[in-house]
Motif scaffolding. Sequence first.
Motif, PDB file in Angstrom:
ATOM      1  N   ALA A 192       0.827  -1.215   0.000  1.00 31.99           N
ATOM      2  CA  ALA A 192       0.000   0.000   0.000  1.00 31.99           C
ATOM      3  C   ALA A 192       0.857   1.260   0.000  1.00 31.99           C
ATOM      4  O   ALA A 192       0.416   2.318  -0.450  1.00 31.99           O
ATOM      5  CB  ALA A 192      -0.929   0.005   1.216  1.00 31.99           C
ATOM      6  N   ARG A 193       2.065   1.139   0.526  1.00 32.67           N
ATOM      7  CA  ARG A 193       2.917   2.337   0.623  1.00 32.67           C
ATOM      8  C   ARG A 193       4.383   1.925   0.705  1.00 32.67           C
ATOM      9  O   ARG A 193       4.715   0.742   0.715  1.00 32.67           O
ATOM     10  CB  ARG A 193       2.521   3.155   1.848  1.00 32.67           C
ATOM     11  N   GLY A 194       5.250   2.919   0.762  1.00 35.56           N
ATOM     12  CA  GLY A 194       6.674   2.695   1.024  1.00 35.56           C
ATOM     13  C   GLY A 194       7.351   1.819  -0.016  1.00 35.56           C
ATOM     14  O   GLY A 194       7.092   1.917  -1.222  1.00 35.56           O
ATOM     15  N   ILE A 195       8.229   0.962   0.486  1.00 35.76           N
ATOM     16  CA  ILE A 195       9.043   0.116  -0.396  1.00 35.76           C
ATOM     17  C   ILE A 195       8.156  -0.829  -1.209  1.00 35.76           C
ATOM     18  O   ILE A 195       8.373  -1.024  -2.410  1.00 35.76           O
ATOM     19  CB  ILE A 195      10.063  -0.685   0.460  1.00 35.76           C
ATOM     20  N   GLY A 196       7.142  -1.398  -0.576  1.00 37.04           N
ATOM     21  CA  GLY A 196       6.254  -2.328  -1.278  1.00 37.04           C
ATOM     22  C   GLY A 196       5.538  -1.670  -2.444  1.00 37.04           C
ATOM     23  O   GLY A 196       5.409  -2.263  -3.535  1.00 37.04           O
ATOM     24  N   LEU A 225      -0.963  -6.448  -2.174  1.00 38.60           N
ATOM     25  CA  LEU A 225      -1.550  -7.019  -0.960  1.00 38.60           C
ATOM     26  C   LEU A 225      -1.188  -6.166   0.248  1.00 38.60           C
ATOM     27  O   LEU A 225      -0.024  -5.811   0.431  1.00 38.60           O
ATOM     28  CB  LEU A 225      -1.036  -8.457  -0.807  1.00 38.60           C
ATOM     29  N   ASP A 248      -4.078 -10.388   5.889  1.00 35.26           N
ATOM     30  CA  ASP A 248      -3.060 -10.342   6.939  1.00 35.26           C
ATOM     31  C   ASP A 248      -2.098 -11.488   6.671  1.00 35.26           C
ATOM     32  O   ASP A 248      -2.484 -12.657   6.741  1.00 35.26           O
ATOM     33  CB  ASP A 248      -3.738 -10.506   8.311  1.00 35.26           C
ATOM     34  N   ASN A 278       7.367  -8.427   1.581  1.00 41.06           N
ATOM     35  CA  ASN A 278       7.816  -7.089   2.000  1.00 41.06           C
ATOM     36  C   ASN A 278       7.099  -6.582   3.253  1.00 41.06           C
ATOM     37  O   ASN A 278       7.625  -5.718   3.945  1.00 41.06           O
ATOM     38  CB  ASN A 278       7.580  -6.127   0.828  1.00 41.06           C
ATOM     39  N   LEU A 311      12.321  -9.367   2.001  1.00 37.95           N
ATOM     40  CA  LEU A 311      12.915  -8.160   2.556  1.00 37.95           C
ATOM     41  C   LEU A 311      13.541  -8.462   3.912  1.00 37.95           C
ATOM     42  O   LEU A 311      12.832  -8.744   4.882  1.00 37.95           O
ATOM     43  CB  LEU A 311      11.854  -7.055   2.676  1.00 37.95           C
ATOM     44  N   SER A 333      17.068  -6.803   6.217  1.00 45.75           N
ATOM     45  CA  SER A 333      17.448  -5.451   6.649  1.00 45.75           C
ATOM     46  C   SER A 333      18.890  -5.485   7.131  1.00 45.75           C
ATOM     47  O   SER A 333      19.383  -6.541   7.561  1.00 45.75           O
ATOM     48  CB  SER A 333      16.548  -5.011   7.804  1.00 45.75           C
ATOM     49  N   TYR A 354      13.192  -7.340  15.840  1.00 44.65           N
ATOM     50  CA  TYR A 354      13.295  -7.065  14.394  1.00 44.65           C
ATOM     51  C   TYR A 354      14.585  -7.656  13.811  1.00 44.65           C
ATOM     52  O   TYR A 354      14.564  -8.242  12.720  1.00 44.65           O
ATOM     53  CB  TYR A 354      13.239  -5.550  14.199  1.00 44.65           C
ATOM     54  N   PRO A 399      17.880  -3.820   2.974  1.00 44.43           N
ATOM     55  CA  PRO A 399      18.053  -2.373   2.823  1.00 44.43           C
ATOM     56  C   PRO A 399      18.698  -1.752   4.056  1.00 44.43           C
ATOM     57  O   PRO A 399      18.534  -2.233   5.171  1.00 44.43           O
ATOM     58  CB  PRO A 399      16.604  -1.854   2.681  1.00 44.43           C
ATOM     59  N   PHE A 410      19.102   2.469   5.400  1.00 43.87           N
ATOM     60  CA  PHE A 410      18.109   3.512   5.715  1.00 43.87           C
ATOM     61  C   PHE A 410      17.358   3.927   4.448  1.00 43.87           C
ATOM     62  O   PHE A 410      17.947   4.475   3.526  1.00 43.87           O
ATOM     63  CB  PHE A 410      18.821   4.728   6.311  1.00 43.87           C
ATOM     64  N   MET A 420       8.043   4.157   7.782  1.00 49.44           N
ATOM     65  CA  MET A 420       8.649   3.364   8.859  1.00 49.44           C
ATOM     66  C   MET A 420       9.793   4.140   9.508  1.00 49.44           C
ATOM     67  O   MET A 420       9.869   4.232  10.740  1.00 49.44           O
ATOM     68  CB  MET A 420       9.153   2.024   8.299  1.00 49.44           C
TER      69      MET A 420
HETATM   70  P1  NAP Z   1       6.030   0.757   5.803  1.00 47.60           P
HETATM   71  O1  NAP Z   1       6.058   2.075   5.106  1.00 47.60           O
HETATM   72  O2  NAP Z   1       5.698   0.715   7.247  1.00 47.60           O
HETATM   73  O3  NAP Z   1       5.052  -0.212   4.985  1.00 47.60           O
HETATM   74  C1  NAP Z   1       4.807  -1.528   5.428  1.00 47.60           C
HETATM   75  C2  NAP Z   1       3.487  -1.993   4.860  1.00 47.60           C
HETATM   76  O4  NAP Z   1       3.263  -3.340   5.334  1.00 47.60           O
HETATM   77  C3  NAP Z   1       2.299  -1.144   5.354  1.00 47.60           C
HETATM   78  O5  NAP Z   1       1.466  -0.811   4.270  1.00 47.60           O
HETATM   79  C4  NAP Z   1       1.604  -2.083   6.333  1.00 47.60           C
HETATM   80  O6  NAP Z   1       0.206  -1.928   6.404  1.00 47.60           O
HETATM   81  C5  NAP Z   1       1.918  -3.455   5.729  1.00 47.60           C
HETATM   82  N1  NAP Z   1       1.705  -4.513   6.692  1.00 47.60           N
HETATM   83  C6  NAP Z   1       2.042  -4.520   8.019  1.00 47.60           C
HETATM   84  N2  NAP Z   1       1.637  -5.661   8.597  1.00 47.60           N
HETATM   85  C7  NAP Z   1       1.023  -6.402   7.642  1.00 47.60           C
HETATM   86  C8  NAP Z   1       0.376  -7.663   7.630  1.00 47.60           C
HETATM   87  N3  NAP Z   1       0.287  -8.422   8.742  1.00 47.60           N
HETATM   88  N4  NAP Z   1      -0.158  -8.115   6.465  1.00 47.60           N
HETATM   89  C9  NAP Z   1      -0.099  -7.362   5.347  1.00 47.60           C
HETATM   90  N5  NAP Z   1       0.507  -6.161   5.286  1.00 47.60           N
HETATM   91  C10 NAP Z   1       1.054  -5.669   6.423  1.00 47.60           C
HETATM   92  O7  NAP Z   1       7.447  -0.002   5.682  1.00 47.60           O
HETATM   93  P2  NAP Z   1       8.653   0.149   4.604  1.00 47.60           P
HETATM   94  O8  NAP Z   1       9.635   1.088   5.189  1.00 47.60           O
HETATM   95  O9  NAP Z   1       8.131   0.346   3.237  1.00 47.60           O
HETATM   96  O10 NAP Z   1       9.302  -1.310   4.747  1.00 47.60           O
HETATM   97  C11 NAP Z   1       8.988  -2.397   3.864  1.00 47.60           C
HETATM   98  C12 NAP Z   1       9.863  -3.594   4.218  1.00 47.60           C
HETATM   99  O11 NAP Z   1      11.243  -3.232   4.132  1.00 47.60           O
HETATM  100  C13 NAP Z   1       9.645  -4.120   5.635  1.00 47.60           C
HETATM  101  O12 NAP Z   1       9.774  -5.518   5.655  1.00 47.60           O
HETATM  102  C14 NAP Z   1      10.786  -3.479   6.399  1.00 47.60           C
HETATM  103  O13 NAP Z   1      11.090  -4.196   7.565  1.00 47.60           O
HETATM  104  C15 NAP Z   1      11.888  -3.516   5.355  1.00 47.60           C
HETATM  105  N6  NAP Z   1      12.955  -2.528   5.580  1.00 47.60           N
HETATM  106  C16 NAP Z   1      12.712  -1.187   5.602  1.00 47.60           C
HETATM  107  C17 NAP Z   1      13.764  -0.304   5.812  1.00 47.60           C
HETATM  108  C18 NAP Z   1      13.564   1.202   5.839  1.00 47.60           C
HETATM  109  O14 NAP Z   1      14.557   1.929   6.105  1.00 47.60           O
HETATM  110  N7  NAP Z   1      12.391   1.728   5.578  1.00 47.60           N
HETATM  111  C19 NAP Z   1      15.057  -0.775   6.013  1.00 47.60           C
HETATM  112  C20 NAP Z   1      15.266  -2.159   5.998  1.00 47.60           C
HETATM  113  C21 NAP Z   1      14.219  -3.032   5.774  1.00 47.60           C
HETATM  114  P3  NAP Z   1      -0.474  -0.999   7.548  1.00 47.60           P
HETATM  115  O15 NAP Z   1      -0.146   0.393   7.191  1.00 47.60           O
HETATM  116  O16 NAP Z   1      -1.931  -1.306   7.454  1.00 47.60           O
HETATM  117  O17 NAP Z   1       0.142  -1.410   8.838  1.00 47.60           O
END
Ligand code: NAP
Length: 249
Positions: A11-15, A32, A59, A86, A136, A138, A150, A180, A182, A187
Amino acid sequence: MTRTAIVTGAARGIGAAIATRLAADGMAVAVLDLDESAGKTTVDAIETAGGTALAVGADVADEASVAAAVERVSAELGAPTVLVNNAGILRDNLLFKMTVDDWDAVMNVHLRGAFLMTRAVQQHMVAAKFGRVVNLSSTSALGNRGQANYSAAKAGMQGFTKTLAFELGKFGVTANAIAPGFIETEMTAATAARIGMDFDEFKRAAAAQIPVNRTGTPDDIAHTAAFLASEGAGFVSGQVIYVAGGPKD
Ligand code: NAP
């Protein structure tokens, strides 16, 4: 041929960036996320650009929800043969303050979620004799203060990935992990807010520690995911690629 991909947490971010990129590369993409309506923004962006996408609410930590989602994707978009695990959450705290709920919630979304999704999708990959799993991880897999849950989950994603590579390779399925550093998303913005720091200031401080002298963007991760999901990446499997602006391990 048109491949069908599922990207969790899209829905947002990296995904969202990965889903958009895979669609631009010609895949039909299931966006999803927990809430189907939240995925509509990503789907609209993909469709506006001429691609094919479907918002699916599920979920990843719930077995029945995962089974229903994969069945729906298969019926409405075609059998999925590309899976990007992701979806993720943070429940940061120092160990002595970490609750059992903080621990379980993180394990459930990252590890149980990746397990359930991959187990449900692999039958389609095996039948097609083609598959690409991208997980994904980290840089926190190497250890990070305040992230016992985590970092354990993200290190677990790496072991899970390597085992998938061993088990599924003979069916034309590769499995790789992206770790990844930062990346600018909600997040990392939430982490800045939690420690009472302005996000721009937080990003500047992080960039000063990164060899390429900047923080990452969701598109940085989408480029790597697109390569690992491509037809041409069939001889790359069981790898962990750190996308962190410098070396990590
Ligand atoms: P994000 O912006 O928080 O997006 C995560 C998405 O996952 C949100 O849309 C969230 O939905 C959804 N989600 C959470 N729980 C779920 C579930 N049980 N079933 C289905 N969807 C679910 O995170 P991001 O920063 O894009 O990170 C994406 C991935 O990269 C994650 O695995 C994260 O750990 C990894 N990562 C991120 C970073 C970083 O710096 N950002 C660094 C290393 C690794 P809701 O909004 O409804 O909760």
